[in-house]
Scaffold this motif. Structure first.
Motif, PDB file in Angstrom:
ATOM      1  N   TRP A  18     -66.032 -24.934  -9.039  1.00 15.91           N
ATOM      2  CA  TRP A  18     -65.160 -23.802  -8.696  1.00 15.91           C
ATOM      3  C   TRP A  18     -64.251 -24.165  -7.521  1.00 15.91           C
ATOM      4  CZ3 TRP A  18     -62.985 -19.890 -10.732  1.00 15.91           C
ATOM      5  CH2 TRP A  18     -62.442 -18.879  -9.956  1.00 15.91           C
ATOM      6  N   PHE A  21     -61.521 -26.346  -8.857  1.00 17.77           N
ATOM      7  CA  PHE A  21     -60.609 -25.514  -9.634  1.00 17.77           C
ATOM      8  C   PHE A  21     -59.672 -24.734  -8.716  1.00 17.77           C
ATOM      9  CE2 PHE A  21     -59.631 -21.370 -11.490  1.00 17.77           C
ATOM     10  CZ  PHE A  21     -58.931 -21.772 -12.616  1.00 17.77           C
ATOM     11  N   LYS A  22     -60.220 -24.143  -7.669  1.00 16.61           N
ATOM     12  CA  LYS A  22     -59.399 -23.370  -6.732  1.00 16.61           C
ATOM     13  C   LYS A  22     -58.432 -24.265  -5.956  1.00 16.61           C
ATOM     14  CE  LYS A  22     -61.181 -20.072  -4.274  1.00 16.61           C
ATOM     15  NZ  LYS A  22     -62.047 -19.268  -3.415  1.00 16.61           N
ATOM     16  N   PRO A  25     -55.518 -25.695  -9.089  1.00 20.01           N
ATOM     17  CA  PRO A  25     -55.462 -24.837 -10.284  1.00 20.01           C
ATOM     18  C   PRO A  25     -54.492 -25.338 -11.356  1.00 20.01           C
ATOM     19  CG  PRO A  25     -54.360 -23.766  -8.441  1.00 20.01           C
ATOM     20  CD  PRO A  25     -55.042 -24.992  -7.901  1.00 20.01           C
ATOM     21  N   TYR A  26     -53.398 -25.949 -10.940  1.00 20.70           N
ATOM     22  CA  TYR A  26     -52.423 -26.414 -11.938  1.00 20.70           C
ATOM     23  C   TYR A  26     -53.033 -27.488 -12.828  1.00 20.70           C
ATOM     24  CZ  TYR A  26     -48.339 -28.481 -14.072  1.00 20.70           C
ATOM     25  OH  TYR A  26     -47.452 -28.976 -14.985  1.00 20.70           O
ATOM     26  N   SER A  28     -56.199 -28.193 -13.292  1.00 19.62           N
ATOM     27  CA  SER A  28     -57.310 -27.623 -14.059  1.00 19.62           C
ATOM     28  C   SER A  28     -56.805 -26.852 -15.268  1.00 19.62           C
ATOM     29  CB  SER A  28     -58.139 -26.683 -13.175  1.00 19.62           C
ATOM     30  OG  SER A  28     -58.635 -27.363 -12.058  1.00 19.62           O
ATOM     31  N   ASN A  29     -55.740 -26.078 -15.071  1.00 21.63           N
ATOM     32  CA  ASN A  29     -55.208 -25.285 -16.170  1.00 21.63           C
ATOM     33  C   ASN A  29     -54.571 -26.148 -17.251  1.00 21.63           C
ATOM     34  OD1 ASN A  29     -55.835 -22.563 -15.413  1.00 21.63           O
ATOM     35  ND2 ASN A  29     -54.422 -22.833 -13.717  1.00 21.63           N
ATOM     36  N   TYR A  85     -49.055 -21.101 -16.837  1.00 22.30           N
ATOM     37  CA  TYR A  85     -49.363 -21.227 -15.408  1.00 22.30           C
ATOM     38  C   TYR A  85     -48.243 -20.604 -14.573  1.00 22.30           C
ATOM     39  CZ  TYR A  85     -50.331 -23.271 -10.865  1.00 22.30           C
ATOM     40  OH  TYR A  85     -50.575 -23.448  -9.525  1.00 22.30           O
ATOM     41  N   VAL A 168     -56.108 -16.322  -9.266  1.00 23.84           N
ATOM     42  CA  VAL A 168     -56.378 -17.758  -9.322  1.00 23.84           C
ATOM     43  C   VAL A 168     -57.045 -18.163 -10.639  1.00 23.84           C
ATOM     44  CG1 VAL A 168     -58.636 -17.708  -8.187  1.00 23.84           C
ATOM     45  CG2 VAL A 168     -57.196 -19.738  -7.989  1.00 23.84           C
ATOM     46  N   ALA A 169     -57.743 -17.234 -11.288  1.00 25.49           N
ATOM     47  CA  ALA A 169     -58.467 -17.558 -12.524  1.00 25.49           C
ATOM     48  C   ALA A 169     -57.793 -17.003 -13.777  1.00 25.49           C
ATOM     49  CB  ALA A 169     -59.893 -17.022 -12.429  1.00 25.49           C
ATOM     50  N   ALA A 172     -56.913 -19.586 -16.561  1.00 27.78           N
ATOM     51  CA  ALA A 172     -58.138 -20.070 -17.207  1.00 27.78           C
ATOM     52  C   ALA A 172     -58.689 -19.022 -18.162  1.00 27.78           C
ATOM     53  CB  ALA A 172     -59.182 -20.436 -16.159  1.00 27.78           C
TER      54      ALA A 172
END
Length: 197
Positions: A18, A21-22, A25-26, A28-29, A85, A168-169, A172
């Protein structure tokens, strides 16, 4: 004591995932969307598709057309991941908050702008990657069916997304929900391709 160690390990692994991911985020997405689009096509081929896919270059036991899966993943990577995104970030800036008015506005704007763009990118992008003579053929035949189904499905899912999921999520969450809709799009597209043969 022995069962405590795996639980603690899972807890720290989840917290670390997590945190990554935070922090990114780009990335991860984009990676998540690529995986989800490939998974959607594989599910469509394995569960909903016929044993021998049209134009399959791979004759393995389940008849998976890996070229098709790669093309679907490419469309997810090149367009959908990047668009969603930036779109969700921009939409939150335009209509901030989670109140009824803001959520309704986001859902309406999403369905009027993002839905036609993403559906069009899916069909036209795949046709271009397949080097079809008429890259708009699938789009002309499938757009309205896809859009009408999407308005119902996405309006509900985006209302949940904008109301309950932290910004932020959201991409996802959207990617997870997109898995189901992408399976539908892949299946709809393949049905027509098989009818033409």
């Amino acid at each position: 004591m022995n069962s405590l160690i795996p639980s603690v390990f899972r807890f720290f692994t989840m917290n670390r995932a997590w945190a990554v991911f935070k922090a990114h985020p780009y990335i991860s997405n984009v990676l998540g969307y690529t995986t989800l689009f490939a998974s959607a096509d594989l599910i469509q081929q394995s569960v909903l598709g016929e044993k021998s896919a049209a134009g399959s270059t791979s004759e393995d036991s389940v008849g998976i057309n890996w070229g098709q899966t790669a093309r679907v993943a490419t469309v997810g990577f090149c367009f959908h991941a990047n668009f969603n995104y930036h779109w969700l970030r921009g939409l939150e800036r335009m209509l901030p908050g989670g109140g009824v008015k803001a959520v309704t506005g986001k859902v309406v704007v999403d369905q009027l702008i993002a839905a036609p763009l993403t559906i069009s990118a899916f069909y036209i992008g795949l046709s271009l990657l397949e080097k079809k003579d008429d890259p708009l053929e699938d789009w002309r035949q499938k757009f309205w069916t896809s859009y009408k189904a999407g308005v119902i499905f996405w309006s509900i899912m985006q209302a949940v997304n904008f109301t309950f999921v932290p910004p932020v999520a959201r991409t996802a969450f959207l990617g997870g929900i997109a898995l189901a809709f992408t399976i539908f799009l892949c299946h709809l597209r393949q049905q027509h391709n098989h009818e033409l043969e």
